[in-house]
Design a protein around this motif. Structure first.
Motif, PDB file in Angstrom:
ATOM      1  N   ASN A 342      72.121  95.757  -2.346  1.00  0.00           N
ATOM      2  CA  ASN A 342      71.450  94.318  -2.202  1.00  0.00           C
ATOM      3  C   ASN A 342      70.264  94.747  -1.791  1.00  0.00           C
ATOM      4  O   ASN A 342      69.077  94.206  -2.118  1.00  0.00           O
ATOM      5  N   HIS A 343      70.048  96.190  -0.749  1.00  0.00           N
ATOM      6  CA  HIS A 343      68.152  95.739  -0.360  1.00  0.00           C
ATOM      7  C   HIS A 343      68.340  97.443  -1.061  1.00  0.00           C
ATOM      8  O   HIS A 343      66.311  97.205  -0.540  1.00  0.00           O
ATOM      9  N   GLY A 344      68.726  98.184  -1.202  1.00  0.00           N
ATOM     10  CA  GLY A 344      68.010  99.981  -1.392  1.00  0.00           C
ATOM     11  C   GLY A 344      68.572 100.416  -0.550  1.00  0.00           C
ATOM     12  O   GLY A 344      68.584 100.345   0.571  1.00  0.00           O
ATOM     13  N   VAL A 345      67.932 101.717  -1.084  1.00  0.00           N
ATOM     14  CA  VAL A 345      68.395 103.065  -0.069  1.00  0.00           C
ATOM     15  C   VAL A 345      67.319 103.621   0.412  1.00  0.00           C
ATOM     16  O   VAL A 345      66.138 104.180   0.036  1.00  0.00           O
ATOM     17  N   ALA A 346      67.657 103.907   2.450  1.00  0.00           N
ATOM     18  CA  ALA A 346      66.428 104.436   3.366  1.00  0.00           C
ATOM     19  C   ALA A 346      65.869 105.739   2.042  1.00  0.00           C
ATOM     20  O   ALA A 346      66.895 106.804   1.915  1.00  0.00           O
ATOM     21  N   PRO A 347      64.660 106.332   2.609  1.00  0.00           N
ATOM     22  CA  PRO A 347      63.758 107.490   2.223  1.00  0.00           C
ATOM     23  C   PRO A 347      64.965 108.921   2.909  1.00  0.00           C
ATOM     24  O   PRO A 347      65.433 108.571   3.238  1.00  0.00           O
ATOM     25  N   LYS A 348      64.384 109.891   2.468  1.00  0.00           N
ATOM     26  CA  LYS A 348      65.334 111.117   2.709  1.00  0.00           C
ATOM     27  C   LYS A 348      64.624 111.116   4.522  1.00  0.00           C
ATOM     28  O   LYS A 348      65.569 112.385   4.899  1.00  0.00           O
ATOM     29  N   SER A 349      63.429 110.877   4.090  1.00  0.00           N
ATOM     30  CA  SER A 349      61.900 111.434   4.686  1.00  0.00           C
ATOM     31  C   SER A 349      63.024 110.732   7.078  1.00  0.00           C
ATOM     32  O   SER A 349      62.720 110.654   7.809  1.00  0.00           O
ATOM     33  N   ALA A 350      63.827 109.259   6.415  1.00  0.00           N
ATOM     34  CA  ALA A 350      63.488 108.170   7.313  1.00  0.00           C
ATOM     35  C   ALA A 350      64.876 107.913   7.076  1.00  0.00           C
ATOM     36  O   ALA A 350      65.087 106.905   6.902  1.00  0.00           O
ATOM     37  N   ALA A 351      66.039 107.594   7.728  1.00  0.00           N
ATOM     38  CA  ALA A 351      67.290 107.059   7.731  1.00  0.00           C
ATOM     39  C   ALA A 351      66.810 105.239   8.385  1.00  0.00           C
ATOM     40  O   ALA A 351      68.141 104.989   8.716  1.00  0.00           O
TER      41      ALA A 351
END
Length: 544
Positions: A342-351
């Motif tokens: 529902n919100h999106g996936v955090a980038p690989k660079s920062a979890a």
């Protein structure tokens, strides 16, 4: 025992650790030290309960030969042992055989007995597999009693362990060993080892002062009633629990029976074992907590992977201090993960947002979540901006608290606390800028009780305070600041320069100039009487 005595016990044990660790680094020796402290607690608690259970039948020690009273009773009453242990499992939830009690171990150490090492190995194995109703497999897995760091031969290792345990026993003999005392000593040692571990400390330790803020936030009653502490939490969850101090802080605030069950998750095996010991050492029964060893980001705890939304576990309170800006593997499947869908996936660079969304996913509709994160989550663009927008539009970000820099052993950067709720009522976000309210320390800055109390009270009452806190309408956040939550945009700590009244300032200058002219005229009159040449206005020395 008062607070100072408890701290003194911690300092005594730390000094022993510092003297005895020899070739071991502090992190390795920590595991030995804390494990022996843990065994001392289990033994004292068990023997105290046995004394109550057996009453007048509890024997006194004999001959000073290292035989514990319980061992004497076992020898004299072999037919009653099974029933006694059944009662002990019911009352204290565990059993320890007499040979493995601290008193017997300490005696073997004091007499340099050749069987100490073997007895310890058997005792640790027994506690892991048989003592408790729960199976604590691997609880002592990080304590390598066969390590070359203790000695190359069995006799050398045995002698080293004898010296360590004998000194610990001697140091602790002067102090009370009730649950609070040993629990606080354990926390003190964890803090001291964290101080010496630098960046590695972030793997297992959240400073107590920050734990106090988070635990207060999630245990406060609703803003509508403002009656103080909640009556009860059915469950509390920390998905990056480290040594468990944050969870124990929540329990301390709620009281011994104020939480139904404690849940924690920890990926580091050493820290996972520290957390399990820490729970037991603070008197949390094995049926009252569950700590899982696994990866939060891949969500490999079966309990949490329930596909049926109606059966999905949910918690009254979620607290966390996850690793800051950790690189992680997202993978194609993450976009379909229910935690992020529902919100999106955090980038690989920062979890950072991956951790946040994980906790939010398992929060009850009327629950409260408090999480420590780096300031970047407040303003970074790209995917993170999109996640932030959805959280704000969904009314899930309740409060943003900015803390001072250099509070952690692992990093000097300032951090923030985000408070999230799924069903918050106010159509605004409370900003608290506490970045400049701290006590300067030699290595780390500190928050006083007053600093902590001010943050908590401001949060609970949503109080606007000049240069400290403000309730910001959603329209100002979304339209005027484009969902940027940088705290200084809303609460600046700088003092405004006083406005200058130009007309009044000009009049004051004219007045001063007039006084100077009058004074110069009087001065020239005196010079004339003395036969000296008068001063032109503005000169400082008379001429002849």
């Amino acid at each position: 025992m008062n607070d100072e005595d408890q701290k003194q016990l911690g300092r005594t044990l730390w000094n022993i650790a510092d003297q005895l660790r020899g070739a071991m680094n502090a992190d390795d020796f920590r595991d030995y030290m804390l494990s022996f402290l843990f065994l001392r607690y289990l033994s004292d608690n068990y023997e105290g309960a046995a004394r109550k259970e057996l009453g007048g039948d509890y024997p006194k020690p004999e001959n000073g030969d290292g035989t514990t009273p319980l061992e004497l009773w076992y020898v004299k009453n072999p037919d009653d042992v099974a029933e006694f242990e059944k009662q002990m499992r019911r009352k204290v939830h565990y059993v320890i055989k007499p040979d493995f009690l601290w008193g017997h171990i300490a005696y073997l150490a004091k007499t340099q007995h050749e069987e100490l090492l073997n007895t310890l190995q058997k005792g640790f194995k027994y506690i892991e597999e048989e003592s408790f109703q729960s199976n604590f497999a691997g609880l002592f897995s990080e304590i390598n009693l066969a390590s070359d760091k203790l000695g190359r031969k069995y006799a050398d290792r045995n002698a080293k362990l004898c010296s360590i345990i004998a000194e610990i026993a001697k140091g602790m003999a002067e102090f009370s060993t009730d649950v609070d005392t040993l629990g606080n000593a354990y926390e003190y040692l964890i803090g001291q080892f964290a101080a010496g571990s630098g960046k590695k400390a972030g793997e297992f330790y959240t400073p107590q002062q920050i734990s106090s803020i988070l635990s207060a936030i999630v245990t406060l009653d609703s803003q509508e009633t403002k009656t103080g502490k909640r009556d009860r939490l059915d469950s509390v969850f920390d998905f990056a629990c480290g040594s468990g101090s944050l969870l124990l802080n929540v329990r301390h605030r709620m009281g011994l029976h104020g939480i139904g069950k404690i849940f924690g998750m920890e990926n580091n095996i050493t820290t996972y074992n520290l957390a399990r010991m820490n729970m037991l050492l603070h008197g949390v029964k094995d049926t009252e907590f569950e700590i899982y060893h696994g990866d939060t980001l891949t969500n490999d705890w079966d309990m949490l992977r329930e596909p049926n939304p109606a059966k999905k576990p949910a918690f009254d309170a979620v607290v966390a201090n996850p690793p800051f800006s950790l690189r992680w593997e997202t993978g194609d499947a993450m976009s379909e993960d229910m935690r992020f869908k529902n919100h999106g996936v955090a980038p690989k660079s920062a979890a950072d947002f991956a951790f946040l969304l994980h906790g939010l996913h398992y929060l009850k509709d009327d629950g409260v979540m408090a999480i420590i994160l780096p300031h970047g989550v407040l303003f970074r663009g790209g995917v993170e901006e999109g996640i932030r927008r959805k959280l704000l539009d969904g009314g899930q970000i309740d409060t943003v608290i900015g803390l001072p820099p250099n509070l952690f052993y692992s990093t000097g950067i300032p951090v923030c606390i985000l408070v999230l709720k799924k069903c918050k009522k106010p159509d605004d976000v409370l900003f608290i800028n506490a970045a400049e309210h701290f006590m300067k320390g030699k290595r780390q800055n500190q928050l006083s009780d007053e600093h902590i109390e001010r943050i908590v009270e401001t949060y609970q009452n949503r109080t606007p305070l000049e240069r400290y806190s403000r309730r910001v309408p959603m329209k100002e956040i979304s339209e005027e600041n484009l969902y940027n939550l940088n705290i200084s945009r809303y609460v600046s700590t700088s003092e405004a320069e006083a406005e200058i009244d130009l007309a009044a300032t000009h009049a004051e200058l004219v007045r001063i100039e007039s006084e100077i002219r009058e004074a110069t005229a009087r001065h020239n009159g005196f010079l004339k009487e003395l036969g000296l040449s008068p001063l032109p206005w503005g000169d400082s020395e008379p001429t002849k």
